[in-house]
Design an enzyme around this catalytic site. Structure first.
Site, PDB file in Angstrom:
ATOM      1  CB  CYS A   2      59.029  24.360 -53.979  1.00  7.39           C
ATOM      2  SG  CYS A   2      59.979  22.885 -53.655  1.00  7.39           S
ATOM      3  NE  ARG A  28      54.790  27.380 -57.036  1.00  5.28           N
ATOM      4  CZ  ARG A  28      55.150  27.966 -58.169  1.00  5.28           C
ATOM      5  NH1 ARG A  28      54.245  28.426 -58.988  1.00  5.28           N
ATOM      6  NH2 ARG A  28      56.421  28.099 -58.486  1.00  5.28           N
ATOM      7  CD1 TRP A  75      56.874  17.934 -57.414  1.00  6.73           C
ATOM      8  CD2 TRP A  75      58.967  18.505 -57.940  1.00  6.73           C
ATOM      9  NE1 TRP A  75      57.236  17.233 -58.548  1.00  6.73           N
ATOM     10  CE2 TRP A  75      58.503  17.564 -58.887  1.00  6.73           C
ATOM     11  CE3 TRP A  75      60.272  18.997 -58.080  1.00  6.73           C
ATOM     12  CZ2 TRP A  75      59.286  17.114 -59.954  1.00  6.73           C
ATOM     13  CZ3 TRP A  75      61.042  18.556 -59.138  1.00  6.73           C
ATOM     14  CH2 TRP A  75      60.545  17.618 -60.055  1.00  6.73           C
ATOM     15  CG  ASN A 101      60.134  27.517 -56.062  1.00  8.77           C
ATOM     16  OD1 ASN A 101      60.482  26.401 -56.443  1.00  8.77           O
ATOM     17  ND2 ASN A 101      59.461  28.341 -56.831  1.00  8.77           N
ATOM     18  N   GLY A 102      63.408  26.444 -55.679  1.00  9.89           N
ATOM     19  CA  GLY A 102      64.494  26.523 -56.663  1.00  9.89           C
ATOM     20  C   GLY A 102      65.554  25.487 -56.342  1.00  9.89           C
ATOM     21  CD  GLU A 465      47.559  17.391 -73.814  1.00 10.00           C
ATOM     22  OE1 GLU A 465      48.785  17.343 -73.992  1.00 10.00           O
ATOM     23  OE2 GLU A 465      47.057  17.784 -72.742  1.00 10.00           O
ATOM     24  CE  LYS A 469      46.800  16.334 -69.459  1.00 16.80           C
ATOM     25  NZ  LYS A 469      47.360  17.353 -70.268  1.00 16.80           N
ATOM     26  CD  GLU A 472      50.029  15.538 -66.589  1.00 14.76           C
ATOM     27  OE1 GLU A 472      49.209  15.541 -67.534  1.00 14.76           O
ATOM     28  OE2 GLU A 472      50.583  16.563 -66.189  1.00 14.76           O
ATOM     29  CG  HIS A 488      57.006   2.972 -90.658  1.00 17.81           C
ATOM     30  ND1 HIS A 488      57.459   2.410 -91.823  1.00 17.81           N
ATOM     31  CD2 HIS A 488      56.023   3.844 -91.037  1.00 17.81           C
ATOM     32  CE1 HIS A 488      56.816   2.922 -92.862  1.00 17.81           C
ATOM     33  NE2 HIS A 488      55.928   3.806 -92.394  1.00 17.81           N
ATOM     34  CE  LYS A 588      48.634  23.873 -63.874  1.00 18.27           C
ATOM     35  NZ  LYS A 588      48.029  22.952 -64.857  1.00 18.27           N
TER      36      LYS A 588
END
Ligand code: M6R
Length: 593
Positions: A2, A28, A75, A101-102, A465, A469, A472, A488, A588
């Site tokens: 948000c 955001r 969001w 936002n929150g 990483e 990526k 995502e 294993h 983000k």
């Protein structure tokens, strides 16, 4: 997670400016958008679910009367993305509008009590209790600011709130706890926002609002007050980020632009060397280091563990920020806890930082200037990456790694590494010059359902990483594994449908990783190797390969080998017609736990 914006302007309409500002915050949250302005005729409200461009094409968000207002990108946390759940939310009389936002943790009980008093709710959000509580207090005769104060006394959780009322012309009141909030001070125009890039087109003069503070914004300027209502004398900081830094500059997506900025980002971040030397000089007595971070920043931290233990011999742990509170941590005043965060606002990381501050020395490695982590940690190193808009971290990962390499090398008096860092930008440019080769590989594997990424030692976090990526931004399952660990268990999954990306720089781990490559090849996997140039065996044993300058050995490989992996995910995402800048379900900056 948000984004909010508000502005009070002189002699010009607020809506087009709010639309421009909120567009800069779309990273955001992008499942809904809305704007509320006000004038003598009351509150004007336009909002809907969808990305800003879609909603704007439908309802022309920039066309609204009024010289002040607030805006929001969402969001979703409580309630699906829908018009009703989009912000701004209004009170029952539609005289007040609020963006938030929150998360309001105790919203359900407040809502129940307000409903029993006859108030009606239109959404499933936690936020809607805020305008209705403000309405209730204003009905009792309190002004907007007092009513917001009384409202936040009743709510638990995290918030950056902006509120306007038709009865308070050209005034915005705002409050902050655990969600970011800044104030922008122009010559005649004044702003609130979640983040500086939102308002860089209008001002570079920023005031960072702290937890528990309130803002009253009007035509005269901005006044910041503490929780008792006393005016707080805040410093205006002039930030040197420019609006252009947050533009695509001819690239199709921010992610590609940000990947291409990485050679310059390394040069800029190397300028932190003196600051890091000074910090290291104050850490004579530490005997343990503990990294704490999430996501990509966690992978940078894992690289830090390998570097610090091998170069400086200091025992180093790495803990996921969201797991930090569940272990005893055994921190003491001889422990340095290092927090890595692009945003400096990640809720899990901040909670851990507050806990660690009580018992250990703390250092934050952060990209966003003035963010919460930078104000709460004892020592701060800035990653000089500039604003990163793509949700997938790329250039900020590289800049985090540069800070970690500098830190480890200075701690270990290792001049050789310090010198080698200077050449890294050239190796990155070599990779970027061969971008088309990665594009071709991406095209071949765009329809795969699963990928594995394997590497050993310092190449292991790089493999993790690469897998993150891919997940995502392409929505393909990607699993990162230590190359020696495959046998294993996960080897059972390998068959001819699974591409395995093998990260194999020259060095101690090379031969063993090549043996692991053979193991997956023997099970029919399509091997894609990222390794040194000029090695015949790699070409022979791999279905596809991409080569990196063979001077890049395993010690410095994390800074270079990740770049082809970033490009691979980017181009697979493009081939699948996805938007790599705005992956579904993600934001983000994650300001909820
Ligand atoms: O702002 P932070 O570095 O604290 O964010 C941590 C993660 O949310 C972040 O790295 C996330 O994993 C990235 N989107 C990955 O590309």
């Amino acid at each position: 997670m948000c984004g909010i914006v508000g502005c009070v302007l002189k002699n010009r309409k607020a809506a087009p400016i709010l639309l421009d500002c909120i567009s800069k915050l779309e990273y955001r949250g992008y499942d809904s958008v809305g704007i509320a302005t006000a004038d003598d005729n009351g509150i004007h409200l336009k909002k809907d679910s969808g990305k800003i461009e879609e909603v704007n094409n439908k309802i022309d968000l920039g066309e609204m009367p009024g010289e002040f207002g607030i805006a929001h990108v969402r969001w979703a946390t409580h309630g699906i993305p829908s018009k009703e759940n989009s912000h701004p939310h209004t009170d029952n009389s539609e005289n007040i509008a609020v963006v938030h936002n929150g998360i309001i943790e105790n919203y359900a009980e407040i809502k129940e009590s307000l409903e029993s008093e006859g108030f009606v709710f239109k959404s499933q959000t936690d936020t809607e209790v805020i305008p209705i509580l403000i309405e209730k207090f204003m009905d009792k005769g309190f002004d907007l600011e007092e009513s917001l104060r009384k409202t936040v006394e009743m709510i638990n959780g995290s918030y950056a709130i902006g509120a306007i009322s038709k009865d308070n012309p050209k005034e915005i009141v705002a409050a902050r706890k655990d969600s970011p909030l800044i104030v922008g001070v122009g010559d005649f125009d004044f702003f609130i926002a979640s983040d500086a890039p939102a308002i860089l087109n209008y001002t570079n003069n920023i005031i960072y609002v702290d937890n528990g503070e309130f803002v009253v914004l009007n035509e005269e300027g901005a006044v910041i007050k503490d929780s008792d209502g006393n005016i707080v004398d805040k410093k205006i900081e002039v930030i040197n980020w420019t609006a252009d830094m947050a533009q695509k500059e001819g690239y199709d997506y921010f992610m590609l632009k940000e990947i291409h900025e990485q050679d310059q980002v390394i040069r800029d971040t190397l300028s932190e060397k003196d600051n890091i030397s000074e910090i290291v000089s104050k850490l004579d007595d530490i005997n343990r280091i503990c990294f704490v971070a999430c996501g990509t920043s966690y992978h940078a931290s894992l690289t830090g563990k390998y570097l610090i233990e091998s170069m400086a011999g200091i025992p180093t742990d790495v803990i996921l920020a969201s797991e930090f509170k569940y272990s005893a941590n055994a921190l003491d005043d001889k422990t340095l806890t290092i927090f890595i965060s692009q945003s400096g606002e990640t809720a899990d990381t901040l909670k851990a930082l507050r806990r660690a501050n009580k018992t250990s020395k703390t250092l934050a490695i952060v990209n966003v200037l003035g963010s919460s982590a930078t104000r709460e940690a004892e020592f701060v190193i800035y990653t000089r990456a500039g604003p990163e808009i793509g949700v997938a971290a790329t250039k900020t990962y590289i800049s985090q790694l540069v800070c970690i390499y500098l830190f480890a090398a200075i701690l270990a008096d290792n001049d050789e590494i310090l010198n080698r860092l200077e050449i890294i930008p050239d190796y990155i440019l070599d990779v970027l010059n061969k971008e088309d080769e990665i594009k071709e590989i991406a095209y071949k594997y765009k329809d795969a359902k699963d990928f594995f990424f394997i590497g050993r030692g310092l190449a292991y976090p790089t493999a993790l990483e690469g897998a993150l990526k891919l997940k995502e931004i392409t929505y393909i399952h990607g699993e990162g594994y230590a190359a020696g660990e495959l046998k294993h268990g996960p080897l059972a999954l390998i068959d001819k449908k699974i591409p395995v990306v093998v990260v194999v720089p020259p060095g101690n781990g090379y031969d063993k990783t090549m043996s692991n490559l053979e193991e997956v090849r023997a099970r029919g996997a399509d091997v894609i190797t990222i390794g040194p140039c000029g090695v015949e065996a790699i070409k022979r044993e791999s279905k596809d390969s991409f080569c990196v300058n063979n001077e890049v050995d395993e010690i410095i490989a994390p800074l270079v080998y990740v770049v082809p992996l970033q490009l691979l995910s980017y181009y697979v995402s493009i081939e699948r017609n996805l938007d790599p800048d705005k992956p579904k379900n993600l934001a983000k900056c994650v300001t909820v736990e």
